[in-house]
Structures are given as C-alpha cells and as structure tokens.
Design an enzyme around this catalytic site. Structure first.
Site, PDB file in Angstrom:
ATOM      1  N   LYS A  31      39.612  40.944  36.753  1.00 21.79           N
ATOM      2  CA  LYS A  31      39.867  42.137  37.563  1.00 21.79           C
ATOM      3  C   LYS A  31      41.359  42.415  37.732  1.00 21.79           C
ATOM      4  O   LYS A  31      41.765  43.570  37.738  1.00 21.79           O
ATOM      5  CB  LYS A  31      39.195  42.021  38.929  1.00 21.79           C
ATOM      6  N   THR A  32      42.183  41.370  37.853  1.00 20.64           N
ATOM      7  CA  THR A  32      43.628  41.587  38.021  1.00 20.64           C
ATOM      8  C   THR A  32      44.197  42.269  36.778  1.00 20.64           C
ATOM      9  O   THR A  32      45.053  43.148  36.871  1.00 20.64           O
ATOM     10  CB  THR A  32      44.350  40.250  38.280  1.00 20.64           C
ATOM     11  N   ASP A 219      42.278  46.095  45.896  1.00 23.17           N
ATOM     12  CA  ASP A 219      41.732  44.863  45.336  1.00 23.17           C
ATOM     13  C   ASP A 219      40.891  44.160  46.402  1.00 23.17           C
ATOM     14  O   ASP A 219      41.094  44.367  47.598  1.00 23.17           O
ATOM     15  CB  ASP A 219      42.892  43.969  44.892  1.00 23.17           C
ATOM     16  N   GLU A 220      39.952  43.319  45.986  1.00 25.51           N
ATOM     17  CA  GLU A 220      39.086  42.556  46.900  1.00 25.51           C
ATOM     18  C   GLU A 220      38.436  43.481  47.936  1.00 25.51           C
ATOM     19  O   GLU A 220      38.408  43.189  49.136  1.00 25.51           O
ATOM     20  CB  GLU A 220      39.906  41.458  47.617  1.00 25.51           C
ATOM     21  N   GLN A 251      30.785  38.140  46.380  1.00 27.43           N
ATOM     22  CA  GLN A 251      31.820  37.244  46.893  1.00 27.43           C
ATOM     23  C   GLN A 251      32.342  37.696  48.258  1.00 27.43           C
ATOM     24  O   GLN A 251      33.461  37.357  48.647  1.00 27.43           O
ATOM     25  CB  GLN A 251      32.971  37.134  45.890  1.00 27.43           C
ATOM     26  N   ARG A 607      33.483  28.403  40.672  1.00 24.01           N
ATOM     27  CA  ARG A 607      34.840  27.847  40.538  1.00 24.01           C
ATOM     28  C   ARG A 607      34.915  26.918  39.329  1.00 24.01           C
ATOM     29  O   ARG A 607      36.001  26.611  38.840  1.00 24.01           O
ATOM     30  CB  ARG A 607      35.257  27.043  41.787  1.00 24.01           C
TER      31      ARG A 607
END
Length: 706
Positions: A31-32, A219-220, A251, A607
């Site tokens: 996503k970044t 973002d987020e 998330q 993770r």
C-alpha cells in the site's frame, strides 16, 4: 514515471486520480508503494497546473509521515518538498495556529498533555464536590476523550447500563473544557474537533482549504474515528472530491482508541459514487500462512470480502503447539529459537507476539536462561519521569503564564518558600476576583492572609519567569534552559532527592536528554524555533508515536499484537492461543469485542513471512491456583492440512522416525566400542529418549518439533 513494476490493481489505484477512491489494501500488499506512486503520478500529470502544495497526505504517526516524505523526495526530487505529509492531529494543530483566535482562544495556545488534563479533571471534580481520591481522574478523562472522538459530549447512560464514571464525566465535562480554554490550552482531541468547527462556522476558511487541497490521501483509513472522518469530509467538500483512502478493514484493531471500522465499510456513504480497488496480492508471506489468515478472518460477519494470495506457493506447515504449563510453553519457544539461531536465522528476523504484556515474563526468563538476546517493545515512559515533567512545566509556564497546571507543579520546585498554604489562599483569591492564578500572584502584596514573607517570594518567582520569557524570545533555547536550571539549582535539588548515585545519574541524564531534544529541534527548525512550537511538537510526538520498534541490535523481538501491526518477520511465535487470551475476555470490565479479537489474530498471523508457531498452555496459574485452559476458537478455523500439531505432554505415538533410528543405532555402536563394557569403569548411562549433543530430540519432548 515507470509503473511497470506495479501489479494491475496497484496500477489502477495509482491512475485513478479523480473522484473518491477506496483502496482496500490487505496485509503485505504494497500500500505504501501505491500511495507514493500515486502522489508522484499526480505531480507528473499536473492537471490544471497542480502544485505540490495542493496535495495533502495523512498518516497515523509522525514517524510514518517522515518516512513517506523522504520516500517522495527520493522518487520525485525537490518538487515533492511542498507536499504536506502529516498526521490528522498535526494538520489540526497547523490550522489552529492560524485561526484558533476565531473561536475565542489566544493565538498562542498550548497542547495539554495527559498529566495536565488529569490535573484539570481533578480540579473540576472537586468543584462539583466529587472525591478525586475515590474516583480515578484518568478514567473520567478516557470517557471524555472517547466521547469527543465519537463527535459527542459525554452523557450518562440509562439506568442499569452505565456506572458512576459515566455520570461524573458528564458532570465535569463543561468545567474541564472551560478550564482548558481559560488557561489557553487545548487537549489532543480538540486538535480534531476545533478545526472542524472552524470549517463549519467560517465559510471563508472552508473555501480556502478546499481550494488549496485539491487531492487528499489518507493512509490506514481503518484507524480513523468519527472526529477524523468529520474533518476529512469537510476538507473534501469542494468541487473536486478527490479523496483517496487506503486501508484494510481486517486490520482495524484500535477501537479502544476510538477507531471505527464502519468508516471504511461505509466509505461510499460518506463519498457517494466512490470507486473501489482491492489489493489482494501479498508480497510478504507464504501461501500456507495466508490460507490460515484467510480462514480465520473469513468468519467475521462485517467485512469487505477479500482473499490474500501470494506467488510464494506452499511453505512450511504452521506448528500448533500445546504445552502443559506456561513455563513449558516458554521453554519450548526458547529451545526452538535457539535451534533456529543455530540454523542461521538472524535474531532480528524472529518475533514473539502476545495479546497482553503480562505474557512476556516467562518467555523473558527462558530466553535469559538460554543467553538469547531479546528486546521488549514497550511505550516510552521518558516523559512520565518526574524530573522531565518538572522541566517541561517550566517551559509551559514561561510560554503561557495562564497555564495553571504547570504553575502549580513547579511553584515550589526547587523549594523557594512558597508552600501549600500560600497557594491555596492565592487560588481562592483568583476564583473570588475572577482572575487567573498568575493574576492573583501579581496582586499578592495586597492580600493580608498570606503567610509572612510569602508575597515577596511570589514576587521574586514572577520576576524569574518574566526574565526567562524574554530570554527565550531571543532563541538559543537549549543554552537558555541550561542557564535557567543552573540559576534555580534544579540539578542539585534533583540529586538531593535520590537515595543512590545510580538514581541521581538517571535523573541528570533525563534532564540532559530534554536539553539535547531542544538542541535537535533548534537545528531542525532554524530561526522558526520557539519554546511554544517546541512544546506543541513535543505533545504531538509523544501522543502519536506508536511503540518504538527495536532494531539497533541483533535481538529477538517481544511485543504485543497491537505493536506488531505493519511489521514482518521470517519467524513468528504467536503465544497464548487460548480462550480469554486470544480472544481476550475484555479489558477492565468491558464487553468482549470478538470481531476485533479475530482481526487481531489475523494481524498476528500475517506478520509471519515463512514460519509460524501458534502455541498455547493447557494450564496456567491464576491467583495461586492451577486453572485449565481452553484452546482458542481461532485454532479450529485453520484447515487441518495447513498445520502440524505437537502436544508436549503427550506420550510419543507410532514407530520411531528415521532420525531416531539413526540416533539409537549410533548409541548401540558406542556401547560396542572398546572400553564401553567389561573391565573398565562404566561410563554414564545415556537417558533413553533424551537428546545428546548433536543428536535430535525425539518428537514429543521439548525442542522436538521439526
């Protein structure tokens, strides 16, 4: 700009520049890369003469904002410097710096920290005759903050639904807000609420901001609360509505901070006609890990359906381990880590995740026993230290004489003969005369009820503060601070209050760290550096940063699931997979949030890049009693073909493995060797079934999983 390295959905997200856009970015989906490429594409495209200052990108921590800005400048060169990349709260603070006076605050305001807020709450409680020793001011503050983040004021719940705290929060809220305003302060939540008020109440400001920020990126987005979505919709209320949000409803794990998963689920209600792009290709984990994560999260009823996949087909099966006790669980984890380290996996590629901090103790003990280096991720308590809070309080009072909380904290630190009796009477005079406490102190010589000599000492203190206020106006913040602390003898006083040299050294080091922080701020800001801007930046930094992740040393990382979000490791040990831990039974009497617990489990699983261990204990000691534990319901959701089950307490079943056959054959050969029997003294008899140096541990014993 070359977009050939982006996959088709990523490219679509980058090229869809006009109108509202929701990018559903699953774990590890890049996503970044999408956000930064999108901004660079906007700069390259320059529709209608777009400038970098017309783009606003919002992240959730200052660290993330800094990293994104650096990445943009690296990709697009100096032209990206004017793209505004910041947090919601930092953006709100910038807005307020320019226009807060329109709401009745002084132009130079301060941001109250949590200690200041709690002190104001206590005063408001006392004014309403509520015992601040019986009721926890910080719990009241939490309820007020929750209400403000939800865009509401605290209200008592219906009979039988709430408790005394709901009523207390309702009763003190107005007094709390008035006290903040009276001392020229705002709290952290006001940095969202007051900018929205400015935009709603002042059409010229709304026009100014919607015209300037023609492209908005968040973002987020799953972590936004109601106050943040209110501010975003106001900023995007111009003609273009070019708002792009990136996030993953799976998330959303911060509801206790006010995050609302419905913001991402209902995005098209806020921005009608929104396009949706789904990033489902994962670049982090093996397909086995992703299949397990997909299976767990699929059970959540309220979510945007997506299925993560990877080019990394297959992968090692997930090890689901049951230990008889939490000590044995910890020993197994330590043994496995020891084996992995010996096999060449670096320590900093291994993480141990848990639901609550208390779970780390037995793990830490076993890692120490095995001499395995580790670091525990935990929130910094630096700004909670007494000496640091004292120095910061001096800064606050010098920057803002109306800051009553700071004034009361350091009026007699170090002791200067202005005691509690003097201050209680001055506070009473201030309330009676309707002036600030500082104003009452300026009149001290006219009050006859003060102790003998107190008025003169108060006058000296005021003169000290005024003198340093003028000194700080000339800059040289760090040098002026050194001079101030020397004049009042603060370091000597701090040392005198300690019981050991080590404690004294820690205090002095903390004070030096504050001064170093000031020096770094001055170097960064140049001529713009002022005490007030330093304090406000400090409030933002200490409130917004996530727990700092270790990385300076090659060490195994221990952290909570919440702290692990956004990180990745080759090997993950996810411990405590039991009911009441994962899913957690609910914090501090709150009801269990099963959907969020499932999302936390999903975050923990994703993770892992290559190898995942899910461990649990069959029994734990609680209040001195052994309590049987039930396996987590989430374990049942994982397809059996993805897992390798190991019970450390079970007798070994089935024929011996090839490794065990080899081990026993070698053992037999050693007994046949000359001197192994007969006339010589017998050697030590090996423990059958136990590992020897260089040999494998049989399955079913600690360290036996392969």
């Amino acid at each position: 700009m070359d977009l050939s390295k982006l996959n088709p959905p990523q490219r679509e997200a980058v090229l869809t520049t006009e109108g509202p856009l929701l990018v559903l970015a699953g774990a590890g989906s890049g996503k970044t890369r999408v956000i930064t490429n999108r901004i660079v594409h906007l700069l390259d495209k320059r529709p209608g003469g777009l400038l970098a200052r017309n783009i606003l990108a919002v992240t959730f921590t200052n660290k993330a904002a800094t990293e994104m800005k650096e990445r943009l400048v690296h990709m697009a060169g100096p032209r990206a410097q004017n793209v505004l990349v910041c947090t919601f709260h930092a953006f709100g603070a910038e807005m307020l710096r320019e226009d807060i006076y329109r709401l009745g605050w002084p132009k130079k305001f301060t941001i109250a920290d949590q200690g200041d807020q709690a002190a104001i709450i206590k005063r408001a409680m006392r004014e309403r005759r509520i015992d601040d020793r019986t009721f926890d001011a910080r719990k009241v503050l939490t309820l007020i903050s929750k209400a403000k983040n939800a865009g509401k004021t605290p209200e008592p719940l219906g009979e039988g639904m709430g408790d005394d705290y709901d009523l207390i929060a309702h009763m003190v809220y107005e007094g709390y807000q008035l006290a903040l305003k009276a001392q020229g302060s705002v709290d952290f939540d006001d940095l969202l609420i007051l900018p929205s008020r400015l935009l709603r109440e002042h059409e010229d400001l709304r026009h100014k901001y919607t015209q300037r920020f023609r492209y908005l990126l968040v973002d987020e987005f799953q972590d936004t609360n109601q106050a943040q979505i209110d501010l975003l919709t106001l900023l995007a209320s111009g003609e273009t509505r070019n708002v792009c949000v990136v996030g993953d409803d799976d998330q959303c794990i911060y509801s206790w901070r006010g995050a609302e998963v419905r913001n991402i689920l209902n995005f098209d209600r806020y921005f009608t006609g929104a396009k949706e792009v789904r990033l489902e290709q994962n670049y982090r984990s093996t397909q086995v890990v992703l299949d397990a994560a997909n299976a767990v999260i699929a059970r959540n009823p309220e979510r945007k359906a997506k299925k993560m996949w990877s080019d990394r087909k297959g992968g090692e099966r997930i090890k689901v381990v049951t230990a008889p006790t939490e000590e044995e669980e910890a020993r197994y984890v330590a043994n496995e880590i020891s084996r992995l380290l010996a096999g060449g996996i670096p320590a900093d590629e291994i993480a141990i995740l848990y639901r609550v901090n208390g779970q780390s103790r037995p793990i830490e003990e076993m890692l120490r026993e095995k001499s395995i280096r580790y670091e525990v991720v935990s929130g910094s308590e630096f700004f909670d230290r007494r000496e640091v809070k004292d120095v910061i309080a001096y800064f606050k009072l010098i920057a803002n004489p109306r800051d009553e909380t700071a004034l009361l904290r350091i009026i007699n630190v170090p002791a200067r003969g202005i005691g509690d009796v003097t201050m209680e009477r001055l506070v009473a005079h201030a309330r009676r005369d309707s002036v600030t406490l500082w104003g009452a102190m300026e009149r001290a010589e006219g009050y006859e009820d003060l102790p003998k000599g107190a008025a003169e000492k108060v006058k000296d203190f005021l003169a000290l503060v005024e003198r340093y206020r003028q000194s700080y106006e000339h800059g040289n913040l760090a040098a002026t601070t050194r001079k101030l602390l020397e004049e009042i003898g603060y370091k000597d006083d701090a040392k005198s209050l300690t019981t050991s040299q080590a404690s004294a050294d820690r205090k002095l080091k903390s004070i030096d760290q504050v001064i170093n922080s000031l020096e770094a701020f001055e170097k960064r800001e140049g001529p713009k550096a002022s005490l007030l801007t330093y304090l406000n930046r400090l409030s933002l930094d200490t409130r917004q940063e996530e727990e700092e992740v270790p990385g300076a040393h090659k060490a195994v990382t221990l952290m909570t699931l919440h702290a692990s979000k956004g990180l990745e490791y080759r090997v993950v040990f996810f411990i405590g997979m039991e009911e009441e831990l994962m899913p957690h039974k609910g914090m501090q009497g709150e009801a269990q949030n099963l959907e969020e617990e499932r999302r936390l489990c999903y975050v923990g699983i994703t993770r892992a890049k290559e190898l995942l261990y899910l461990t649990r204990s069959a029994m734990r000691v609680k209040r001195g009693k052994e309590v049987p534990r039930t396996p987590s319901r989430f374990l049942e959701d994982i397809p059996p073909e993805l897992v390798e089950v190991l019970d450390l307490d079970a007798p070994r079943k089935g024929p011996p493995t090839e490794q065990e056959k080899s081990f026993f054959a070698n053992l037999k050969e050693r007994f046949k060797a000359p001197g192994a029997s007969g006339g010589g003294a017998p050697g030590p008899k090996p423990a059958v079934g136990g590992p020897t140096a260089g040999g494998p541990a049989p399955t079913g014993t600690v360290g036996g999983a392969r």
